[in-house]
Structures are given as structure tokens and as C-alpha cells.
Design an enzyme around this catalytic site. Sequence first.
Site, PDB file in Angstrom:
ATOM      1  N   ASP A  12     -15.007  53.964  93.678  1.00 42.69           N
ATOM      2  CA  ASP A  12     -14.880  52.908  94.695  1.00 42.69           C
ATOM      3  C   ASP A  12     -14.187  53.382  95.969  1.00 42.69           C
ATOM      4  O   ASP A  12     -13.518  52.613  96.650  1.00 42.69           O
ATOM      5  CB  ASP A  12     -14.138  51.671  94.119  1.00 42.69           C
ATOM      6  CG  ASP A  12     -14.748  51.219  92.816  1.00 42.69           C
ATOM      7  OD1 ASP A  12     -15.985  51.181  92.734  1.00 42.69           O
ATOM      8  OD2 ASP A  12     -13.994  50.931  91.867  1.00 42.69           O
ATOM      9  N   LYS A  15     -17.919  55.879  98.794  1.00 45.78           N
ATOM     10  CA  LYS A  15     -18.845  57.035  98.899  1.00 45.78           C
ATOM     11  C   LYS A  15     -20.247  56.611  99.336  1.00 45.78           C
ATOM     12  O   LYS A  15     -20.914  57.337 100.046  1.00 45.78           O
ATOM     13  CB  LYS A  15     -18.996  57.742  97.542  1.00 45.78           C
ATOM     14  CG  LYS A  15     -17.753  58.384  97.014  1.00 45.78           C
ATOM     15  CD  LYS A  15     -18.006  58.977  95.651  1.00 45.78           C
ATOM     16  CE  LYS A  15     -18.355  57.976  94.584  1.00 45.78           C
ATOM     17  NZ  LYS A  15     -17.338  56.973  94.257  1.00 45.78           N
ATOM     18  N   GLY A  39     -21.651  51.309  91.641  1.00 48.25           N
ATOM     19  CA  GLY A  39     -22.100  50.267  92.559  1.00 48.25           C
ATOM     20  C   GLY A  39     -21.795  50.700  93.971  1.00 48.25           C
ATOM     21  O   GLY A  39     -20.640  50.913  94.312  1.00 48.25           O
ATOM     22  N   HIS A  40     -22.824  50.911  94.757  1.00 48.43           N
ATOM     23  CA  HIS A  40     -22.633  51.357  96.137  1.00 48.43           C
ATOM     24  C   HIS A  40     -23.069  50.259  97.082  1.00 48.43           C
ATOM     25  O   HIS A  40     -24.228  49.886  97.090  1.00 48.43           O
ATOM     26  CB  HIS A  40     -23.487  52.604  96.409  1.00 48.43           C
ATOM     27  CG  HIS A  40     -23.007  53.819  95.680  1.00 48.43           C
ATOM     28  ND1 HIS A  40     -23.798  54.907  95.448  1.00 48.43           N
ATOM     29  CD2 HIS A  40     -21.811  54.113  95.147  1.00 48.43           C
ATOM     30  CE1 HIS A  40     -23.099  55.816  94.793  1.00 48.43           C
ATOM     31  NE2 HIS A  40     -21.895  55.360  94.593  1.00 48.43           N
ATOM     32  N   GLN A 212     -18.711  57.467  90.641  1.00 49.15           N
ATOM     33  CA  GLN A 212     -17.346  57.349  90.116  1.00 49.15           C
ATOM     34  C   GLN A 212     -16.411  58.271  90.921  1.00 49.15           C
ATOM     35  O   GLN A 212     -16.598  58.392  92.119  1.00 49.15           O
ATOM     36  CB  GLN A 212     -17.293  57.673  88.615  1.00 49.15           C
ATOM     37  CG  GLN A 212     -17.882  56.582  87.718  1.00 49.15           C
ATOM     38  CD  GLN A 212     -19.395  56.597  87.639  1.00 49.15           C
ATOM     39  OE1 GLN A 212     -19.992  57.636  87.486  1.00 49.15           O
ATOM     40  NE2 GLN A 212     -20.018  55.441  87.733  1.00 49.15           N
TER      41      GLN A 212
HETATM   42  P1  IMP Z   1     -18.041  53.197  81.832  1.00 51.53           P
HETATM   43  O1  IMP Z   1     -18.449  54.246  82.793  1.00 51.53           O
HETATM   44  O2  IMP Z   1     -18.751  51.879  82.034  1.00 51.53           O
HETATM   45  O3  IMP Z   1     -18.091  53.666  80.409  1.00 51.53           O
HETATM   46  O4  IMP Z   1     -16.490  52.869  82.104  1.00 51.53           O
HETATM   47  C1  IMP Z   1     -15.451  53.817  81.873  1.00 51.53           C
HETATM   48  C2  IMP Z   1     -14.363  53.680  82.917  1.00 51.53           C
HETATM   49  O5  IMP Z   1     -14.870  54.084  84.182  1.00 51.53           O
HETATM   50  C3  IMP Z   1     -13.869  52.244  83.115  1.00 51.53           C
HETATM   51  O6  IMP Z   1     -12.492  52.284  83.462  1.00 51.53           O
HETATM   52  C4  IMP Z   1     -14.669  51.750  84.307  1.00 51.53           C
HETATM   53  O7  IMP Z   1     -14.033  50.712  85.003  1.00 51.53           O
HETATM   54  C5  IMP Z   1     -14.735  53.024  85.133  1.00 51.53           C
HETATM   55  N1  IMP Z   1     -15.902  53.076  86.037  1.00 51.53           N
HETATM   56  C6  IMP Z   1     -17.163  53.384  85.714  1.00 51.53           C
HETATM   57  N2  IMP Z   1     -17.947  53.361  86.804  1.00 51.53           N
HETATM   58  C7  IMP Z   1     -17.142  53.065  87.841  1.00 51.53           C
HETATM   59  C8  IMP Z   1     -17.360  52.925  89.251  1.00 51.53           C
HETATM   60  O8  IMP Z   1     -18.458  53.099  89.789  1.00 51.53           O
HETATM   61  N3  IMP Z   1     -16.257  52.624  90.005  1.00 51.53           N
HETATM   62  C9  IMP Z   1     -15.038  52.460  89.447  1.00 51.53           C
HETATM   63  N4  IMP Z   1     -14.786  52.585  88.152  1.00 51.53           N
HETATM   64  C10 IMP Z   1     -15.834  52.881  87.348  1.00 51.53           C
END
Ligand code: IMP
Length: 397
Positions: A12, A15, A39-40, A212
Site C-alpha cells: 500500500d 506503487k 489492490g492498485h 505487496q
Molecule cells: P495474504 O496475502 O492474503 O495471504 O495475506 C497475508 C498478509 O499480507 C496479511 O497481513 C495481508 O493483510 C497482507 N497483504 C497481502 N496483500 C496485501 C496488499 O496488497 N497490501 C497490503 N497488505 C497485503
Amino acid sequence: MNRVVVGLQWGDEGKGKVVTYLSRYHDVVARFSGGANAGHTVNYGSFKVIHHLLPSADFIRNVGIAIGNGVLLDPQVFREELVELRERFPGYSGEILVSENAHIVLPVHKEVDRKVDEVLKIGTTKRGIGPACADRVMRANVRIAELHDEKRVRALLKKNLSLKSFYNLTFDVEKALDDLLEFYNTIKGFVVSSLQMKRTLEGKNVLFEGTQGVLLDLDVGTYPYVTSMNCSSSGVSAGMGFPVKVDETIGVFKAYTTRVGEGPFPTELFGDEGETLRRAGHEYGSTTGRPRRCGWLDLPLLNYAIEVASVDTLVMTKADVLNGFEKVKVCVRYKDGKELLSLRDLEKKEPVYEVFDGWKSLESREFDRFVNFIEKETGKPIKYISTGERLEDIVEV
Ligand code: IMP
């Protein structure tokens, strides 16, 4: 010129906007990792788009897009985004490439994600990422490469169903099969092998888009509070399926820090202070809508991410969110006085802050001082500063 853009915090960092902006200097934007957990949000000025799977290319400028084998494809999300792409940008003529070795997220993976997270309490996005990655390495998942062969997909789904009984979960194999075959029909024109992907990208200027952030990388992040893939720059080659020669690695960071989900966060602000930052920065997840945890910029963590991801240059985002704050704090070290070489025991670190006079605008002396300080402390140039929400709100420094 090949460049990589990675987030230097817990995702977040903005990017999507930075990659979309920089894509004008490239032929193709390629994604090498992540899935619909990302999510972009890109604000084109007169309209906004939120992508979860589509690479953040400037579709008005017809920049091509490539999805490497490291990306997990959620068929429903991907199909919707392709439809949106056609509707929003009817004249788009960029190339679209999808690796046949990319894996599929099945609806049952999201159910497993919900069940498993009740035990592990990582606070995942519930987009099925961990379970799909687990099936991938267990060699029990469906890839794009299988989708042309109905018999093979049915057989794979049946095996997958047997494994799901361990979770007391079941699904309708024929329904899952129909959905996948229909999905394949919509994307088969874009599907390429890793070798074809390599040949097509060779000689082009490619911008590799990280999702991420480095601190959420499966291996070098704050394990176990991480995502299930290598979202740091070390994931580029594996996620594309061939060794990638990188000319510049760009790290994007916010002027403060946020995190969604559980895990250590030394500079986290609680109560009113955290809420003020959350409101000012509209810090709610673009995938899940969850309120993000907010805190000050953490230089030891930033320097860790810069070094572990071999970052050459920096982009700072959302400094405008701090406009009007009387004081701005930056964590410059931890109380134990040790250099941060490992993220083990991060939850025990106590920040020591340097306090800066706040700024009213990004043209002020106070803000210059903040920027110079970060450049000095990181030893890296800040090449761009994002000054607002819209795509063109960015200045080259
Ligand atoms: P997962 O990727 O859904 O398995 O989540 C694992 C961890 O990564 C959690 O803490 C999510 O909130 C975090 N996470 C996954 N994708 C994002 C993102 O695009 N932005 C921020 N945090 C993310």
C-alpha cells in the site's frame, strides 16, 4: 532498460500509481508475483480504476501487459478486469501476455484461507493466496497450462477435492470445471509459455511491477505475518520463469508507515494519533476495506528493505498527507542501539524518534529538510515525489 518497482514497507505504498506513471517510459509492465490480494488504485483524473490482477500499465498510452508464472490468477477477478479494460479503454491496443505456468486460485482456496486464518491469525486478505500457493508446491493445483485439456483439469480437480476433505470442505468438480473452461476461452488468446514470454520480452523495455512490499515477502519479510510469495525484487526472475537482467530497482515508500493484518510494527500509533493519520491518508484497504494500522516512518526498517531488495533509487509517496501536521516524527534507530540486520524479535524493538517541524506544503523548507534527511540516512536518491492522488501528481526531483 529493465526496471523493477517494489514496495519498501508492508504494501500500500502507492506503487500502482507510480508504476502506471513510469510505464510511459516502457513497452510492457510485467507482474511477477501476488494475486487478487493486491489492490492498485489509479486515479486518471476524470475516473479511477482499482486493479487487483492487471498490471498497472498506462492503458491510454497502450503500454503492454505481461503476467508471469509467479502471479496467482483468480479467474473471476481477472475476467472482470479484462472486461473493464475493454470498456474503460476501448482503443487499447497494447500486447497482453499471460504465462501458461501461472496458477489458478479456486473458490475453495478462499474457503480454506478463511478456515486456516481462524487458527493462524495472520489477518490475510482471504483471497485464497496461501492455500493456492500451498497446493502449487504440493503439486495439486490447476495452472493455465492445463486448461485446454478438459480431462486433465477434471482429474486434477478431483485430486484437489480429495485433499480438501482434510479441511472438511467439498466442492462441485463439474461446476468448477465449467467455470475454468469458460475462463480459458476468454484468455486463451493471451496465453504463452515461459519461453515465448522470454522471447517476447527480450529487447523490450520492461517495467517489473512488485506487489505487496518487501516486509511482506515470504522469506525476507516479517514471517509468519507475510504473504505466500517472494514479492521482493528477488522474486522477479522466478516469477517470470527466466533470469531477468535488471538495470534499476526502484523502491517506493510512504512518508509514514501502514500495515494491514497482524504482525510487528514498531512505530505504530494507537488511539487518536493513529486515527488522525488514518483519516488524513484515507488508509483503508483497497482490497478488503479494512482500516490500516498507521505509524511514523521507520528508517531502520526502510534501510533493511532497501538493502535486502538491492534498491537503487527511491520514490516517496503520500507526503502531502502530512501537510498541516504540526510535528512529523521519524524513527531513526531502536533503543537497543543495534543495527537492524534481521527481523527476528522486531516486536521487541522500541523506536527512538527525531522530530521534524511539520510543513504546510511540499514546496516548503521544512519538507525539503525532511527529504534531505531521508536521502542522507538511506544513502539513496529520492527520484520522484508523489504529490497527490492523481496519476500526474508526481514530480521528478
Ligand atoms: P495474504 O496475502 O492474503 O495471504 O495475506 C497475508 C498478509 O499480507 C496479511 O497481513 C495481508 O493483510 C497482507 N497483504 C497481502 N496483500 C496485501 C496488499 O496488497 N497490501 C497490503 N497488505 C497485503
